[in-house]
Design an enzyme around this catalytic site. Structure first.
Site, short mmCIF file in Angstrom:
data_model
loop_
_atom_site.label_atom_id
_atom_site.label_comp_id
_atom_site.label_asym_id
_atom_site.label_seq_id
_atom_site.Cartn_x
_atom_site.Cartn_y
_atom_site.Cartn_z
N HIS A 6 0.84 -1.21 0.00
CA HIS A 6 0.00 0.00 0.00
C HIS A 6 0.87 1.26 0.00
CE1 HIS A 6 -3.57 2.45 1.18
NE2 HIS A 6 -2.64 3.18 1.77
N GLU A 7 1.83 1.30 0.92
CA GLU A 7 2.69 2.49 1.02
C GLU A 7 3.60 2.63 -0.20
OE1 GLU A 7 2.09 4.72 3.12
OE2 GLU A 7 0.67 3.51 4.26
#
Length: 370
Positions: A6-7
């Site tokens: 996600h990051e």
């Protein structure tokens, strides 16, 4: 792994737009691993493994959406330290469409991860398809009242073709109180049957005590009817996209039914529920075959599939229009794109506080369920 992907979605998109980044962190709290690369980016692993973040240079407040006064002050400071034009490397001075893409890239990365996992599973491992053959009809059940008979083959629900019995179960589970139209093959001829699932409380081995829709059918297919399919890579991608879309659609349907009062919300889970489900899936994988090699393979396949589902859930949650989440930032940027100015600082602060309270309430509710 899911949080890292996600990051990285935020990070790679920001790098593509040449945004200056201070830190990429997985976990919170004091760093147990830390390294600064040649671009001046600090890569950090915190001791508390409860999330992660990308810190852009110039972040001023918790919501990461400063108002005009804050932007003017930041620009003056950057120009004073680095010279005129340096502000163009900072996230807050990028065009609003670029900022929206950077924010949306995190949830998008979660969906891509899920599609990739499903694609690999469908193409390398394959999938077993069991036709929805009716083995037994419970007396007095909605299915019996509607006219189902043992031996019927369900081929479609509400006009959508059915390949596997699991699709029938998933559709009926979230349809209590709503008429469902089944296309059934009986003696080689198609017929239409409409049944309304009724709500029942059951103890699910994975989810625990849940309230779900049931019509009173037992589905079972013969060995001759069961198919094992391994898709080509191109077909597997399509099936991966379809599977991801189905899970998102089911989630939206469930939430919609909660808000309309047709579901209790008892299937919402938090970290405790995720841990419990992981344990139950692990036990099931171990019990399926005592051979050590089979145990390893079953665990790998089961938990990889579970990771794909969790990735979709994290991507979806982050798109909710709550200010502390990516979806809330997108709402602020959408306003800025229309109004040609950032949201006022006091409105952002109020939204942040309300959003934090909503998120905390959601987590408490899910934990109570667990």
């Amino acid at each position: 792994v899911i949080v890292t992907i996600h990051e990285l979605g935020h990070f790679w998109t920001a790098r593509a737009f040449k945004v200056k980044i201070d830190r990429f962190a997985i976990g919170f709290g004091r760093a147990i691993l830390r390294r600064v690369d040649r671009n001046g980016i600090e890569w950090r692993v915190g001791w508390m493994p409860l999330g992660g973040y990308v810190k852009f240079a110039g972040d001023l407040d918790a919501s990461s959406v400063p108002d005009k006064r804050g932007l003017d002050a930041l620009k003056a400071e950057i120009v004073r330290e680095h010279g005129a034009g340096a502000e163009r490397d900072y996230f807050h001075f990028k065009p609003v469409w670029q900022r929206m893409l950077i924010v949306a890239a995190g949830p998008a990365a979660n969906f891509v991860l899920a599609i990739l996992i499903f694609t690999l599973l469908f193409s390398i491992v394959g999938v077993e398809l069991r036709p929805a053959r009716v083995a037994e009809v419970s007396p007095g059940s909605p299915a019996a009242t509607a006219g189902f008979q043992a031996g019927d083959l369900i081929t479609a629900i509400d006009g959508r073709p059915i390949e596997d019995a699991g699709e029938v179960t998933r559709r009926v589970t979230l349809s209590s109180g709503d008429p469902v139209r089944f296309t059934v093959e009986r003696d080689g001829a198609p017929i239409q049957i409409t049944a309304t699932p009724e709500r029942r409380v059951e103890n699910d081995p994975i989810a625990g005590r849940v309230s779900v829709g049931r019509i009173g059918l037992a589905l079972a297919s013969t060995q001759a009817e069961t198919r094992f399919v391994r898709y080509t890579p191109f077909e597997a991608v399509g099936r991966g996209v379809e599977q991801t879309g189905d899970i998102l659609g089911t989630t939206l349907t469930y939430l919609g039914r909660i808000f309309s009062g047709r579901e209790s919300g008892d299937q919402l889970s938090g970290p405790i529920g995720i841990a419990k489900a992981s344990g139950a899936l692990t036990n099931a994988a171990v019990d399926a075959n005592p051979d050590p090699t089979a145990i390893v393979l079953n665990l790998l396949l089961t938990l990889t599939s579970f990771a794909a589902i969790l990735s979709i859930g994290i991507g979806f949650i982050n798109l909710m229009p709550i200010p502390v989440l990516d979806g809330g930032h997108l709402v602020f940027y959408a306003y800025e794109a229309v109004a040609k100015r950032p949201v006022a600082a006091n409105v952002q602060e109020a939204g942040y506080r309300v959003g934090l309270a909503l998120l905390a309430a959601l987590m408490l509710f899910a934990t109570w369920n667990d």
